[in-house]
Write a protein that holds these residues in place. Sequence first.
Motif, mmCIF file in Angstrom:
data_model
loop_
_atom_site.group_PDB
_atom_site.id
_atom_site.type_symbol
_atom_site.label_atom_id
_atom_site.label_comp_id
_atom_site.label_asym_id
_atom_site.label_seq_id
_atom_site.Cartn_x
_atom_site.Cartn_y
_atom_site.Cartn_z
ATOM 1 N N ARG A 181 18.784 -31.660 -52.384
ATOM 2 C CA ARG A 181 18.291 -31.760 -53.758
ATOM 3 C C ARG A 181 16.785 -31.988 -53.717
ATOM 4 N NH1 ARG A 181 20.876 -37.689 -54.487
ATOM 5 N NH2 ARG A 181 19.308 -38.795 -53.266
ATOM 6 N N ALA A 182 16.129 -31.724 -54.845
ATOM 7 C CA ALA A 182 14.673 -31.851 -54.899
ATOM 8 C C ALA A 182 14.283 -33.321 -54.853
ATOM 9 C CB ALA A 182 14.150 -31.208 -56.179
ATOM 10 N N THR A 183 13.146 -33.596 -54.202
ATOM 11 C CA THR A 183 12.665 -34.977 -54.112
ATOM 12 C C THR A 183 11.649 -35.292 -55.201
ATOM 13 O OG1 THR A 183 10.910 -34.234 -52.647
ATOM 14 C CG2 THR A 183 12.934 -35.076 -51.611
ATOM 15 N N ALA A 208 11.669 -21.568 -56.998
ATOM 16 C CA ALA A 208 12.804 -22.314 -56.453
ATOM 17 C C ALA A 208 12.852 -23.720 -57.052
ATOM 18 C CB ALA A 208 12.711 -22.373 -54.939
ATOM 19 N N LEU A 209 11.732 -24.422 -57.022
ATOM 20 C CA LEU A 209 11.745 -25.808 -57.506
ATOM 21 C C LEU A 209 12.047 -25.864 -58.995
ATOM 22 C CD1 LEU A 209 8.838 -27.439 -55.457
ATOM 23 C CD2 LEU A 209 11.312 -27.658 -55.134
ATOM 24 N N ALA A 267 15.646 -19.021 -46.490
ATOM 25 C CA ALA A 267 14.458 -19.456 -45.742
ATOM 26 C C ALA A 267 13.493 -20.220 -46.642
ATOM 27 C CB ALA A 267 13.767 -18.245 -45.124
ATOM 28 N N VAL A 268 13.395 -19.795 -47.904
ATOM 29 C CA VAL A 268 12.495 -20.493 -48.829
ATOM 30 C C VAL A 268 12.961 -21.936 -49.010
ATOM 31 C CG1 VAL A 268 11.651 -20.567 -51.216
ATOM 32 C CG2 VAL A 268 11.860 -18.370 -50.026
ATOM 33 N N ILE A 269 14.282 -22.108 -49.144
ATOM 34 C CA ILE A 269 14.816 -23.464 -49.333
ATOM 35 C C ILE A 269 14.562 -24.289 -48.079
ATOM 36 C CG2 ILE A 269 16.901 -24.819 -49.821
ATOM 37 C CD1 ILE A 269 16.133 -23.067 -52.181
ATOM 38 N N ARG A 270 14.826 -23.692 -46.903
ATOM 39 C CA ARG A 270 14.615 -24.437 -45.655
ATOM 40 C C ARG A 270 13.161 -24.824 -45.501
ATOM 41 N NH1 ARG A 270 17.782 -20.648 -43.182
ATOM 42 N NH2 ARG A 270 19.988 -21.162 -43.398
ATOM 43 N N GLY A 271 12.254 -23.918 -45.889
ATOM 44 C CA GLY A 271 10.822 -24.222 -45.842
ATOM 45 C C GLY A 271 10.497 -25.426 -46.717
ATOM 46 N N LEU A 272 11.122 -25.485 -47.868
ATOM 47 C CA LEU A 272 10.873 -26.602 -48.786
ATOM 48 C C LEU A 272 11.438 -27.906 -48.224
ATOM 49 C CD1 LEU A 272 11.459 -24.779 -52.186
ATOM 50 C CD2 LEU A 272 9.353 -25.919 -51.484
ATOM 51 N N LYS A 275 11.501 -28.614 -44.986
ATOM 52 C CA LYS A 275 10.490 -29.006 -43.979
ATOM 53 C C LYS A 275 9.281 -29.634 -44.653
ATOM 54 C CE LYS A 275 11.037 -26.344 -39.770
ATOM 55 N NZ LYS A 275 11.406 -24.924 -40.058
ATOM 56 N N ALA A 276 8.915 -29.071 -45.806
ATOM 57 C CA ALA A 276 7.718 -29.548 -46.498
ATOM 58 C C ALA A 276 7.982 -30.833 -47.299
ATOM 59 C CB ALA A 276 7.188 -28.447 -47.412
ATOM 60 N N GLY A 277 9.214 -31.299 -47.282
ATOM 61 C CA GLY A 277 9.505 -32.573 -47.936
ATOM 62 C C GLY A 277 9.787 -32.468 -49.427
ATOM 63 N N ALA A 278 9.881 -31.243 -49.956
ATOM 64 C CA ALA A 278 10.130 -31.093 -51.390
ATOM 65 C C ALA A 278 11.626 -31.148 -51.704
ATOM 66 C CB ALA A 278 9.552 -29.774 -51.882
ATOM 67 N N ILE A 279 12.426 -30.896 -50.675
ATOM 68 C CA ILE A 279 13.882 -30.961 -50.829
ATOM 69 C C ILE A 279 14.414 -31.837 -49.704
ATOM 70 C CG2 ILE A 279 16.005 -29.582 -50.669
ATOM 71 C CD1 ILE A 279 14.652 -27.343 -52.077
#
Length: 724
Positions: free
Chosen positions: A119-121, A135-136, A158-163, A165-169
């Motif tokens: 889920r989104a952070t 996505a967000l 991949a977009v979700i996985r990237g997010l 890694k970036a701490g957004a999810i």
Amino acid sequence: MPSHRARVLLLNAALGPLDYRVDREHDVVPGSIVLAPLGPRQIAGVVWEADRMPSDAEVGDNRLRPLAGVYDLPPIAAPLRRLIEWTASYYLAPPAAVLRMALASASALDGGRTVTEYRATGHVPDRMTAQRTQALERIGERQGLVRELAMAANVSDAVIRGLVKAGAIEAVTVAVDDPFPIPDPGHHQPELSKAQHEAAGALVAAVKAEAFQPFLLDGVTGSGKTEVYFEAVAEAIRRGRQTLVLLPEIALTEPFLKRFEARFGHVPVAWHSDLRQSQRRRAWRAIASGEAMVTVGARSALFLPYRNLGLIVVDEAHETSFKQEDGVTYHARDVAVMRGHFEGCPVVLASATPAIETRQQVALGRYAELRLPGRYGAAELPEIVTVNMLDTPPPRGRWLSPPLVEMIGQTIARQEQALLFLNRRGYAPLTLCRHCGHRFQCPNCTAWMVEHRLLARLQCHHCGHIMPPPRACPECHEEDALVACGPGVERIADEVAALFPDARTAIVTSDTLWSPAKAAEFVTRMDEGEIDIVIGTQLVTKGYHFPNLTLVGVIDADLGLSGGDLRAAERSFQQIAQVAGRAGRGAKPGHVLVQTREPSAPVIQALVSGDAESFYAAETESRRAANAPPFGRYAAIIVSAEKQDEAEETAKRIGRTAPQVEGMAVYGPAPAPLAMLRGRHRYRLLVHARRALDVQDVIRDWLGGVDWPRTVRVAVDVDPYSFV
Ligand code: ADP
Ligand code: ZN
């Protein structure tokens, strides 16, 4: 003695049952859910009684492959196995395709008590792309597997996985085996009226008897049918037996959950296509273990492996959406009755406008009838008045007649709510070029492209094909010559906005209420008086209870009568009676205005006079005279292929080999009214038979003797509802 050989129905519709060797470490009984090798793969299946499921490949003991494993899950019980056999045989479907609906949550089969969801952070990464923003934005509050979030946001995994890694999810651990709370039968028991009390008493007695008994609970809209069958649900809970409540639309689940919670203190277990995988898995396991006391769902909930079913309710039982049109074409109302038969429990069909088929079962004494003649409390049924569209037509290019406009104005001036019903999504059903007459047709279907102005596109309602709204005509290239023909709900909303600029409106269709959460939001806005005028399709005709809604306007009562479907008149009656039933459900009286060009048509007369009985009697007689259902039966054979000649050739071959059977006639083949659908050409044969004929057996033999290329699909629809 443990058997050394087991017949297994695998989850592969192309295969019949196969035999496997059972090694000593495995203990299986009929119904055991097992994992079996198939070629290089392993596939789930269920052990079946060998004598009930003939195998066409007899393999010697020494050549059998061993089962790979047995799941630690309760076996599929005998009543459900009988139901699967019956459904497959009656609807001419592969048993494995029916079994798949019972084992509907593949993930539920595997162990493990937790699932990792995302889920989104709220953190926005430094590096943002258009995809990440989208996505967000679309994920919002949603939680689910990477795949589920990617689907919801229409981006790649991949977009979700990237997010992530970036701490957004972030990842969250969800326990999927958390128990569901047990509804409390005494939480808030209403005081029942005399008629309600009698009906509830009969249902409670049937739950206590723990025996098969179908009921028709026939009560006008707002008579308290839900409160009445809730008493039977309460009795089932007290006895520790499970209840299944089937609803016609998933949009109705959310308001139902609220009502249920008010009565029983907890929400029931919900089952529908919008569940996340973890929710689906939790529900499936609780249903199979017997711990889910009450399940509410759309028709797919019917085949789940309830451990000890004590009651089945089909609410709004007349709804044609209970008929499944894809894959296994079954009618959930009829299968629900069969399930009650095999399980040995009562089945309640609740409706204000019961289907002729159901009324006939009552007439034959097979179903018990319980009636609630009046609305509950002070509420009265609304008066239905017609507006003759030939005498008082709307101005050119408009759709609301002067009397209806006046009533809407008065209603909102009193701060009450109005509902305008038109069963057409989008802005206009047809777009054409004023200059050359070109009409926009779907490239894949025999259907017009429907303009959706809110989404700025044309869309096919059959295959989903979309195109941007063209500026110029593709044929004559004339600019600004395209005109919208006829109204959809969006066009009515425009007209309402022009007439009542201050009114707050809402459009309610499957385009706007596409999830239970959206439906819940709509209900809240209605309850809090944030909406003055609703413009909606059949989605708003049923189930809802808005006490401040006092005016219903039917934009075009004649719409459903065209088309020549055998149930057209009945369906029109049901639809208008249901939508009329939304008016005046509280203390204030309701009004219904029905716009029609044929005020003397029998359907309209029946609605206005309130004399449903003579309308039903006349309809029933005409069905009897035509030997149409429920007196005779139909089955449709639909032959389709991408190449027209292949479809036509196969359809003709099937037609030529039609058996001569006393009491059976075969019509066609002819091109189907929807001659092309999703890029496939379609031909139709219609089998018409007397009731007592085992038409399935005849069709099985007949089609079993005909070959067709693999590119051709032959589907049989037993008891069809759709004649396109
Ligand atoms: P139906 O399902 O027949 O359309 P409902 O069960 O929705 O009718 O009842 C209509 C309204 O009347 C609901 O708000 C319901 O809570 C209320 N109602 C019905 N019976 C009773 C009762 N015995 N006591 C209190 N409220 C009731
Ligand atoms: Zn199409």
